[in-house]
Design an enzyme around this catalytic site. Structure first.
Site, short mmCIF file in Angstrom:
data_model
loop_
_atom_site.label_atom_id
_atom_site.label_comp_id
_atom_site.label_asym_id
_atom_site.label_seq_id
_atom_site.Cartn_x
_atom_site.Cartn_y
_atom_site.Cartn_z
N LYS A 168 0.83 -1.21 0.00
CA LYS A 168 0.00 0.00 0.00
C LYS A 168 0.86 1.25 0.00
CE LYS A 168 -0.65 -0.46 5.01
NZ LYS A 168 -1.54 -1.08 6.01
N ARG A 217 -11.63 -1.38 14.13
CA ARG A 217 -11.52 -0.54 12.95
C ARG A 217 -12.49 -1.17 11.95
NH1 ARG A 217 -5.48 0.56 10.68
NH2 ARG A 217 -5.92 -1.47 9.75
N TYR A 236 13.83 31.46 6.91
CA TYR A 236 12.57 32.06 7.37
C TYR A 236 12.58 32.23 8.89
CZ TYR A 236 10.08 31.09 2.95
OH TYR A 236 9.64 31.06 1.66
N MET A 294 9.65 24.15 1.77
CA MET A 294 8.98 23.15 0.94
C MET A 294 9.99 22.43 0.04
SD MET A 294 5.89 23.63 -1.78
CE MET A 294 4.77 24.42 -0.66
C1 LIG Z 1 -0.88 -1.95 6.74
C2 LIG Z 1 -1.45 -3.24 7.08
C3 LIG Z 1 -0.62 -4.36 7.19
C4 LIG Z 1 0.87 -4.29 7.12
O1 LIG Z 1 1.34 -3.73 8.33
P1 LIG Z 1 2.88 -3.72 8.71
O2 LIG Z 1 2.87 -3.43 10.14
O3 LIG Z 1 3.50 -2.63 7.91
O4 LIG Z 1 3.44 -5.03 8.38
C5 LIG Z 1 -1.23 -5.59 7.41
N1 LIG Z 1 -2.56 -5.70 7.51
C6 LIG Z 1 -3.39 -4.63 7.44
C7 LIG Z 1 -4.85 -4.84 7.57
C8 LIG Z 1 -2.85 -3.36 7.22
O5 LIG Z 1 -3.67 -2.32 7.15
#
Ligand SMILES: *Cc1c(COP(=O)(O)O)cnc(C)c1O
Length: 701
Positions: A365, A460, A593, A642
């Site tokens: 991700k 969640r 700045y 930036m």
């Molecule tokens: C992001 C995520 C992971 C991976 O998490 P890490 O701690 O980076 O290994 C696994 N499962 C879910 C549901 C996640 O959202």
């Protein structure tokens, strides 16, 4: 998949190009017809399939299929234009029959050797389509059927020549295509074989060597037999040719090492130019009175054409180097460097570390935590990783379009209106709770793959673990195909007793639900609970997958995290920038700045073209952020902007514009870990990595 790293393949391109020249010049014809047949109609027949296979290997399933097709089209157009005068001279282009022109352009390449280009274009396009639409197995069957049909119109023509229906059918084919050695019947097999080798299934070298020798021997016998029978309408296709090329390619893949020379372009130029060189050699031979040795003697002719083609190709490449459009170098300003070997090694280590039966699901991700999702996924695909997780639908589509194979699980919520996208790209959606699952099933026409998310205490996403009826109902929904069930652990990064208890309770709840489903006769599918820390701290044999994110990239979220195991994982990412100006300032001068920093002594201040827009957080100035220059730690001073920031390089020895500063990574004996960088910005590695700026080129090593 790195192209430059396959020395064997790259060098063989040259040999293959000169084998093609041999097909068109018959080097041994002056000596023995049989020897010439064996050399040019059997051995040299490996060359073109080899080129197809190399393209299939490097391009198919990747991000570059379209770009390759475009490039081939341009080359084809340029080559057709180059040979237009010859065509006109030879009287091939009389009249303007557009259909005939289209037929020639699509299958015959407008000039006798150019058939290769339309065949490459049609074959690549078709094979890509077959792989994406049918999947690997059925695409394999399709290309085999096409190849078999092609064989009957080529070396095995004699078998069907007198079968009434068939010969009429092939008569039609030949009216359209001239030969079956083309992009429809011939090329797809080799593109497909190239893509098959991407999986990187390692076999013993002896196996490949014996395979090559044996298949070549059989192909030679096959060719001589077909020839003796007078079956051959053409002599490009043999039953055993795909085997020979496959084993040859697999063997050549063993020779690794970087190649800097543009051997691919060189061989392509030799290929395109050699007919022109044949004409030139004849002209020169006549002019110089060397007709005997340079034209009549087949070997002399071959050598002259090879040398001429090589010289012309080298000259063009030399010229192109000098006039080609330049683009900004990836390392001109600031960049992320990714060590692919480290990434792949981490994947292997985690796979080995996971209990038997538990497969690595690489979490990609947020652009693979800043490492570049497409490239990372393709590399991991290449070493056999077959399960991936992303946060959202668009990330999944990006991977699929790039040719990533295997399971892609969307961990987050997706609007149910996207069901068509989910199906089209074979994405597996997280069924976020029972209501969502019902909605998705109701919206979809056709089945959508899902893994059911269960809430065991994280609160969640997920249907509550105690709602066994609700979860069981998800499995019965008409338009969902439930292939797994998972939960997420809230405190698996902690080894404290109370956190360990909480984690155990989450795991217990999850498997209690799974058992309940089983007792009702429902197969819950692939079960998974662990992210990186879950795997490292609570390896659990009952899981089918471990969803590793941060550990895959070789870092911990927080440098102080205790973990039970750390199976040789190393960081894959560095963050670097060039030094712009180096200024000398007397003591007492303020910089930047808000005049927040004032030199306490006579200082040398380096100005760098990197800032919070690239992911060096503005708050890091107050956290004591540093960067490495000449292997020495230099403090970040003044407010971070930036696009720019300042380093105090007074104690770093000689520093000049263009030198490299390392914000994350190693320089000499010094190291700034991602964990350290994060701590100084008051956050964790995950946030640092996911917020590395889009503007930073990713440079793969
Ligand atoms: C992001 C995520 C992971 C991976 O998490 P890490 O701690 O980076 O290994 C696994 N499962 C879910 C549901 C996640 O959202």
């Amino acid at each position: 998949m790195s192209k430059r790293n396959l020395k064997g393949i790259e060098y063989f391109r040259i040999a293959a190009a000169f084998l093609v020249v041999a097909i068109h010049t018959s080097p041994l014809a002056s000596y023995s017809a049989t020897a010439d047949f064996i050399f040019t109609r059997v051995i040299a027949r490996v060359a073109v399939p080899f080129f197809f296979m190399a393209t299939g290997y490097f391009v198919l399933g990747g991000v570059n299929v379209r770009r390759s097709l475009k490039k081939l089209l341009i080359i084809y157009a340029a080559s057709a234009a180059l040979y237009l005068p010859v065509n006109v001279y030879a009287g091939h282009l009389q009249g303007w029959d557009l259909l005939e022109l289209a037929r020639q352009a699509l299958f015959e390449g407008t000039f006798y050797h150019l058939w290769y280009l339309p065949a490459a274009i049609l074959g690549l396009w078709l094979t890509d389509l077959l792989l994406r639409r049918l999947g690997e197995k059925r695409a394999g069957i399709a290309v085999t059927v096409l190849y078999a049909l092609g064989l009957l119109g080529d070396s095995y023509w004699g078998l069907i020549e007198n079968v009434p229906g068939l010969s009429a059918l092939y008569g039609g084919i030949f009216a359209l295509m001239g030969y079956t050695r083309n992009g429809l019947f011939f090329a797809p097999m080799f593109f497909y074989l190239g893509s098959r080798l991407q999986g990187g299934k390692k076999r013993a070298m002896g196996y490949e060597l014996v395979g090559l020798i044996a298949s070549f021997a059989v192909m030679l016998a096959e060719a001589l037999f077909a020839r003796s029978r007078g079956w051959q309408r053409h002599d490009s296709m043999y039953v055993f040719l795909p085997f020979v090329v496959y084993f040859l390619f697999a063997l050549l893949m063993r020779a690794r090492g970087s190649v800097r020379l543009p051997l691919g372009n060189f061989s392509l130029l030799v290929y395109i130019l050699h007919p022109a060189v044949i004409i030139a050699v004849r002209g020169a031979a006549r002019a110089l009175g060397l007709w005997g040795p340079l034209v009549e003697n087949s070997l002399g002719h071959y050598i002259a054409v090879c040398l001429g083609s090589a010289a012309a190709s080298s000259a063009i490449l030399w010229l192109w180097e000098r006039i080609k459009p330049r683009r900004v170098s990836d390392t001109a300003r600031a960049w992320v460097e990714v060590d692919l070997a480290a990434l792949k090694n981490n994947a292997r280590r985690l796979s080995e570390f996971a209990p038997e039966g538990c497969e690595l699901m690489a979490v990609l991700k947020c652009d693979a935590y800043g490492h570049g999702a497409v490239r990372s996924a393709l590399e991991l695909n290449g070493i056999g990783v077959r399960a991936f997780a992303v946060a959202c639908c668009a990330e999944g589509v990006e991977l699929r379009r790039a040719g990533v194979r295997g399971l892609i699980l969307i961990l987050g919520w997706t609007p149910v209106s996207e069901w068509r996208t989910l199906r089209r790209y074979h994405l597996t959606q997280c069924a976020a709770d029972a209501a969502y699952a019902r909605e998705l099933s109701g919206a979809a026409r056709g089945r959508v793959d899902v893994h059911v998310k269960v809430d065991t205490g994280m609160h969640r996403l997920g249907e509550d673990w105690s709602h066994a009826d609700a979860v069981a109902d998800i499995y019965a929904l008409p338009n969902l195909r439930v292939t797994g069930m998972f939960t997420h652990l809230a405190v698996s990064d902690s080894l404290s007793e109370s956190d360990a208890d909480f984690t155990s309770e989450q795991i217990r709840r999850f498997f209690a639900l799974a058992d309940e489903l089983k007792s009702r006769g429902i197969d819950p599918g692939a079960l998974h609970t662990q992210a990186s820390y879950g795997l490292l701290n609570y390896p659990d044999a009952r899981c089918a997958y471990a969803r590793a994110g941060v550990a895959l990239y070789g870092v911990k979220s927080d440098g102080h995290d205790g973990v039970r195991a750390w199976p040789g994982l190393t960081p894959a990412l560095s963050l670097k920038a060039r030094i712009g100006l180096v200024r000398e300032l007397p003591a007492g001068e303020s910089v930047g700045y808000g005049r927040e920093f004032t030199t306490a002594r006579e200082s040398r201040i380096a100005v760098l073209p990197i800032g919070y827009g690239d992911g060096v957080f503005r708050c890091a100035m107050h956290g004591g952020a540093e960067a490495l220059v000449n292997g020495k730690r230099c403090p970040v001073v003044a407010r971070i902007c930036m696009d720019q920031l300042c380093l105090d390089v007074t104690d770093a020895g000689e520093v000049k514009p263009g030198d490299i500063a390392t914000f994350i990574g190693r320089d000499g004996d010094e190291l700034i870990s991602c964990e350290e960088f994060a701590a100084k910005s008051g956050t964790i590695s995950n946030e640092v990595l996911s917020r590395l700026g889009k503007r930073l080129p990713r440079v793969y090593r």
